[in-house]
Motif scaffolding. Structure first.
Motif, PDB file in Angstrom:
ATOM      1  N   GLU A   9     -15.881  -2.590   0.019  1.00 42.75           N
ATOM      2  CA  GLU A   9     -14.950  -3.734  -0.072  1.00 42.75           C
ATOM      3  C   GLU A   9     -13.517  -3.328   0.308  1.00 42.75           C
ATOM      4  O   GLU A   9     -12.634  -4.174   0.401  1.00 42.75           O
ATOM      5  CB  GLU A   9     -14.912  -4.299  -1.498  1.00 42.75           C
ATOM      6  N   GLY A  10     -13.282  -2.027   0.454  1.00 39.49           N
ATOM      7  CA  GLY A  10     -11.947  -1.575   0.863  1.00 39.49           C
ATOM      8  C   GLY A  10     -11.142  -1.009  -0.302  1.00 39.49           C
ATOM      9  O   GLY A  10     -11.704  -0.642  -1.336  1.00 39.49           O
ATOM     10  N   SER A  11      -9.826  -0.967  -0.125  1.00 39.31           N
ATOM     11  CA  SER A  11      -8.987  -0.308  -1.125  1.00 39.31           C
ATOM     12  C   SER A  11      -7.616  -0.978  -1.180  1.00 39.31           C
ATOM     13  O   SER A  11      -7.233  -1.698  -0.254  1.00 39.31           O
ATOM     14  CB  SER A  11      -8.818   1.168  -0.746  1.00 39.31           C
ATOM     15  N   TYR A  12      -6.895  -0.725  -2.277  1.00 41.08           N
ATOM     16  CA  TYR A  12      -5.544  -1.269  -2.456  1.00 41.08           C
ATOM     17  C   TYR A  12      -4.586  -0.147  -2.795  1.00 41.08           C
ATOM     18  O   TYR A  12      -4.941   0.770  -3.539  1.00 41.08           O
ATOM     19  CB  TYR A  12      -5.513  -2.279  -3.611  1.00 41.08           C
ATOM     20  N   ALA A  13      -3.372  -0.246  -2.277  1.00 40.54           N
ATOM     21  CA  ALA A  13      -2.300   0.671  -2.688  1.00 40.54           C
ATOM     22  C   ALA A  13      -1.214  -0.166  -3.343  1.00 40.54           C
ATOM     23  O   ALA A  13      -0.822  -1.212  -2.812  1.00 40.54           O
ATOM     24  CB  ALA A  13      -1.740   1.413  -1.484  1.00 40.54           C
ATOM     25  N   TYR A  14      -0.766   0.288  -4.504  1.00 41.98           N
ATOM     26  CA  TYR A  14       0.281  -0.416  -5.256  1.00 41.98           C
ATOM     27  C   TYR A  14       1.489   0.509  -5.374  1.00 41.98           C
ATOM     28  O   TYR A  14       1.333   1.688  -5.713  1.00 41.98           O
ATOM     29  CB  TYR A  14      -0.206  -0.727  -6.675  1.00 41.98           C
ATOM     30  N   THR A  15       2.669  -0.002  -5.101  1.00 38.36           N
ATOM     31  CA  THR A  15       3.869   0.823  -5.286  1.00 38.36           C
ATOM     32  C   THR A  15       4.629   0.324  -6.522  1.00 38.36           C
ATOM     33  O   THR A  15       4.528  -0.857  -6.897  1.00 38.36           O
ATOM     34  CB  THR A  15       4.827   0.744  -4.077  1.00 38.36           C
ATOM     35  N   LYS A  16       5.397   1.246  -7.079  1.00 37.68           N
ATOM     36  CA  LYS A  16       6.190   0.899  -8.263  1.00 37.68           C
ATOM     37  C   LYS A  16       7.207  -0.201  -7.923  1.00 37.68           C
ATOM     38  O   LYS A  16       7.586  -1.006  -8.773  1.00 37.68           O
ATOM     39  CB  LYS A  16       6.914   2.152  -8.765  1.00 37.68           C
ATOM     40  N   ALA A  17       7.631  -0.242  -6.643  1.00 37.75           N
ATOM     41  CA  ALA A  17       8.598  -1.262  -6.218  1.00 37.75           C
ATOM     42  C   ALA A  17       7.963  -2.660  -6.190  1.00 37.75           C
ATOM     43  O   ALA A  17       8.655  -3.659  -5.991  1.00 37.75           O
ATOM     44  CB  ALA A  17       9.140  -0.909  -4.840  1.00 37.75           C
ATOM     45  N   GLY A  18       6.638  -2.727  -6.359  1.00 33.98           N
ATOM     46  CA  GLY A  18       5.972  -4.036  -6.446  1.00 33.98           C
ATOM     47  C   GLY A  18       5.193  -4.428  -5.204  1.00 33.98           C
ATOM     48  O   GLY A  18       4.628  -5.522  -5.152  1.00 33.98           O
ATOM     49  N   ASP A  19       5.143  -3.556  -4.198  1.00 36.97           N
ATOM     50  CA  ASP A  19       4.370  -3.900  -2.991  1.00 36.97           C
ATOM     51  C   ASP A  19       2.884  -3.624  -3.215  1.00 36.97           C
ATOM     52  O   ASP A  19       2.518  -2.680  -3.907  1.00 36.97           O
ATOM     53  CB  ASP A  19       4.848  -3.054  -1.802  1.00 36.97           C
ATOM     54  N   THR A  64      -0.511   2.063   7.194  1.00 35.49           N
ATOM     55  CA  THR A  64      -1.154   2.950   8.177  1.00 35.49           C
ATOM     56  C   THR A  64      -1.958   4.035   7.462  1.00 35.49           C
ATOM     57  O   THR A  64      -3.062   4.392   7.889  1.00 35.49           O
ATOM     58  CB  THR A  64      -0.095   3.587   9.105  1.00 35.49           C
ATOM     59  N   ALA A  65      -1.425   4.540   6.359  1.00 37.49           N
ATOM     60  CA  ALA A  65      -2.152   5.573   5.604  1.00 37.49           C
ATOM     61  C   ALA A  65      -3.488   5.025   5.104  1.00 37.49           C
ATOM     62  O   ALA A  65      -4.512   5.722   5.127  1.00 37.49           O
ATOM     63  CB  ALA A  65      -1.291   6.075   4.456  1.00 37.49           C
ATOM     64  N   LEU A  66      -3.502   3.764   4.683  1.00 34.62           N
ATOM     65  CA  LEU A  66      -4.764   3.149   4.234  1.00 34.62           C
ATOM     66  C   LEU A  66      -5.753   3.057   5.398  1.00 34.62           C
ATOM     67  O   LEU A  66      -6.952   3.277   5.233  1.00 34.62           O
ATOM     68  CB  LEU A  66      -4.511   1.752   3.650  1.00 34.62           C
ATOM     69  N   LYS A  67      -5.222   2.740   6.569  1.00 38.98           N
ATOM     70  CA  LYS A  67      -6.097   2.669   7.756  1.00 38.98           C
ATOM     71  C   LYS A  67      -6.670   4.055   8.061  1.00 38.98           C
ATOM     72  O   LYS A  67      -7.844   4.191   8.382  1.00 38.98           O
ATOM     73  CB  LYS A  67      -5.310   2.155   8.975  1.00 38.98           C
ATOM     74  N   PHE A  68      -5.825   5.072   7.996  1.00 41.59           N
ATOM     75  CA  PHE A  68      -6.297   6.438   8.255  1.00 41.59           C
ATOM     76  C   PHE A  68      -7.406   6.816   7.266  1.00 41.59           C
ATOM     77  O   PHE A  68      -8.439   7.354   7.655  1.00 41.59           O
ATOM     78  CB  PHE A  68      -5.127   7.437   8.158  1.00 41.59           C
ATOM     79  N   LEU A  71       2.898   5.493  -6.892  1.00 37.91           N
ATOM     80  CA  LEU A  71       1.951   4.990  -5.891  1.00 37.91           C
ATOM     81  C   LEU A  71       0.534   5.156  -6.437  1.00 37.91           C
ATOM     82  O   LEU A  71       0.136   6.266  -6.816  1.00 37.91           O
ATOM     83  CB  LEU A  71       2.120   5.779  -4.577  1.00 37.91           C
ATOM     84  N   ILE A  72      -0.186   4.057  -6.494  1.00 35.83           N
ATOM     85  CA  ILE A  72      -1.544   4.082  -7.061  1.00 35.83           C
ATOM     86  C   ILE A  72      -2.507   3.507  -6.027  1.00 35.83           C
ATOM     87  O   ILE A  72      -2.282   2.404  -5.513  1.00 35.83           O
ATOM     88  CB  ILE A  72      -1.648   3.180  -8.331  1.00 35.83           C
ATOM     89  N   VAL A  73      -3.577   4.250  -5.763  1.00 36.92           N
ATOM     90  CA  VAL A  73      -4.604   3.760  -4.837  1.00 36.92           C
ATOM     91  C   VAL A  73      -5.879   3.487  -5.631  1.00 36.92           C
ATOM     92  O   VAL A  73      -6.352   4.348  -6.378  1.00 36.92           O
ATOM     93  CB  VAL A  73      -4.872   4.790  -3.715  1.00 36.92           C
ATOM     94  N   ILE A  74      -6.402   2.285  -5.465  1.00 39.08           N
ATOM     95  CA  ILE A  74      -7.651   1.915  -6.158  1.00 39.08           C
ATOM     96  C   ILE A  74      -8.678   1.523  -5.101  1.00 39.08           C
ATOM     97  O   ILE A  74      -8.460   0.607  -4.307  1.00 39.08           O
ATOM     98  CB  ILE A  74      -7.421   0.770  -7.176  1.00 39.08           C
ATOM     99  N   LYS A  75      -9.797   2.274  -5.086  1.00 39.02           N
ATOM    100  CA  LYS A  75     -10.820   2.072  -4.053  1.00 39.02           C
ATOM    101  C   LYS A  75     -11.956   1.216  -4.600  1.00 39.02           C
ATOM    102  O   LYS A  75     -12.351   1.364  -5.760  1.00 39.02           O
ATOM    103  CB  LYS A  75     -11.367   3.434  -3.608  1.00 39.02           C
ATOM    104  N   HIS A  76     -12.468   0.355  -3.718  1.00 40.50           N
ATOM    105  CA  HIS A  76     -13.565  -0.539  -4.106  1.00 40.50           C
ATOM    106  C   HIS A  76     -14.724  -0.390  -3.123  1.00 40.50           C
ATOM    107  O   HIS A  76     -15.224  -1.382  -2.600  1.00 40.50           O
ATOM    108  CB  HIS A  76     -13.074  -1.989  -4.135  1.00 40.50           C
ATOM    109  N   GLY A  77     -15.107   0.838  -2.815  1.00 31.83           N
ATOM    110  CA  GLY A  77     -16.238   1.091  -1.921  1.00 31.83           C
ATOM    111  C   GLY A  77     -16.076   0.368  -0.600  1.00 31.83           C
ATOM    112  O   GLY A  77     -14.985   0.322  -0.024  1.00 31.83           O
TER     113      GLY A  77
END
Ligand SMILES: Nc1ncnc2c1ncn2[C@@H]1O[C@H](COP(=O)(O)OP(=O)(O)OP(=O)(O)O)[C@@H](O)[C@H]1O
Ligand SMILES: O=C(O)C[C@@H](O)[C@H](O)C(=O)CO
Length: 327
Positions: free
Chosen positions: A244-254, A291-295, A236-242
């Motif tokens: 502009e928000g953030s993205y979470a990437y999972t190994k499963a491809g989501d 939901t975790a991204l929203k939190f 699980l990788i989270v990349i933040k863009h100030g």
């Protein structure tokens, strides 16, 4: 999709790294040269994340070294009063000092920090002061990248990561890049890559991943970053863009996107630490990644509207209310 932890553990999260002092300008909209008064708070990214997590109801512990002086006493008492287990916070015996961070609030968009990090106690945490019996009691070991900047703290953290791996403790790496403590970009890239490759979850800004990859700021590509880390331990990788928000990437491809919540910004620092604590709170409580991204985003939005990083960490109710209002 939610994320699995080993639930049979005493601590939700044990953070390792610096617990320091923030001195935040109480006079706004002026340069530091003209700022005469500052308010004192506990600071240091991993300490802030532990404080934020504890305030949200997680059981948190901390591994770090603090000075044998009034600042060290203040840090330990504040963290302990917040509910954090401080039994593995070691007191320095060689006269080293607390790291100090002065903040400058020129405008809500133009904030900066000035760090005093010479001979700071936190970077002298020794590998002998990191104990397997403690780490194995956690669901999560939260590692701050700054703690890798110098020996002996570097080895202490690498040992902690090894012990976490051995004991099925999820390693969460907050890149937390602070130029003040590193000697060169090449060295940063070496140690960031080493630990990121052994981490289950990596959280950082796009610029911090650029640092890890030793490429120019702005040249990074999220897909390349995650493809590389998914070849190793990370899932699980989270990349933040100030803002502009953030993205979470999972190994499963989501891929999930988090949006920043608009607020009346007082200052921009503290966003990353509040984001990490609420994101982890949600994950550990079995909420899905969206939901975790929203939190994380809601918590950051609350903290950037307030004066401190640590003291301003919100409650679950405040976060849920902000999410509900913006639904
Ligand atoms: N001005 C803002 N208003 C509302 N939310 C914000 C703002 N800036 C950042 N955030 C939220 O905080 C999250 C993390 O911010 P950012 O990417 O700036 O992290 P960071 O650089 O680690 O923070 P820090 O400044 O504390 O080091 C963003 O994804 C966003 O949700
Ligand atoms: O991480 C630090 O050492 C400084 C922080 O405590 C400060 O509040 C900040 O910059 C948070 O982003």
């Amino acid at each position: 999709m939610s994320y699995e932890f080993n639930n049979n553990r005493e601590y939700d999260i044990i953070a390792i790294g610096r617990a320091c002092i923030d001195l935040n300008a109480t006079e706004y909209n002026r340069p530091m040269e003209e700022t005469m008064t500052f308010s004192k708070y506990v600071g240091g990214s991993p300490a802030n994340i532990a404080i934020g997590s504890s305030k949200l109801g997680l059981k948190a512990g901390f591994i770090g070294k603090i000075p044998d002086d009034q600042h060290g006493n203040f840090i330990k008492k504040y963290m302990s009063d917040t509910g954090i287990d401080t039994s593995n916070m070691v007191v320095d015996t060689e006269g080293r000092k607390a790291g100090l961070t002065f903040t400058e609030i020129k405008s809500p968009e133009e904030c900066s920090i000035l760090m005093y990090r010479e001979e700071v106690a936190d970077l002298y945490l020794h590998q002998d002061e990191v104990h397997e019996d403690y780490i194995k009691q956690a669901k999560v070991l939260l590692v701050s990248g700054t703690a890798l900047a110098q020996s002996p703290s570097r080895e202490a953290v690498i040992k902690a990561v090894g012990l976490a791996r051995k004991n099925d403790v999820k390693v969460i790496f907050e890149l937390d890049y602070r130029p003040y403590t590193w000697k060169s970009k090449e060295e940063t890239a070496v140690y960031y890559s080493l630990v990121a490759q052994q981490s289950d979850v990596v959280i950082g800004t796009r610029d911090e991943y650029d640092m890890m990859e030793n490429i120019e700021e702005g040249e990074g590509d999220n897909q390349k970053t995650v493809a590389h880390l998914f070849n190793h331990q990370s899932d699980l990788i989270v990349i933040k863009h100030g803002v502009e928000g953030s993205y979470a990437y999972t190994k499963a491809g989501d891929i999930y996107r988090g949006h920043a919540y608009k607020t009346k910004v007082l200052k921009t620092f503290g966003a990353g630490d509040s984001y990490a604590s609420a994101f982890l709170y949600a994950l550990i409580n079995g909420k899905d990644i969206e939901t975790a991204l929203k939190f994380g985003s809601a918590s950051a939005s609350i903290v950037v509207s307030k004066h401190s990083s640590s003291e301003a960490m919100p409650t679950v109710e405040e976060i849920e209310e902000l999410i509900a209002v913006n639904a």
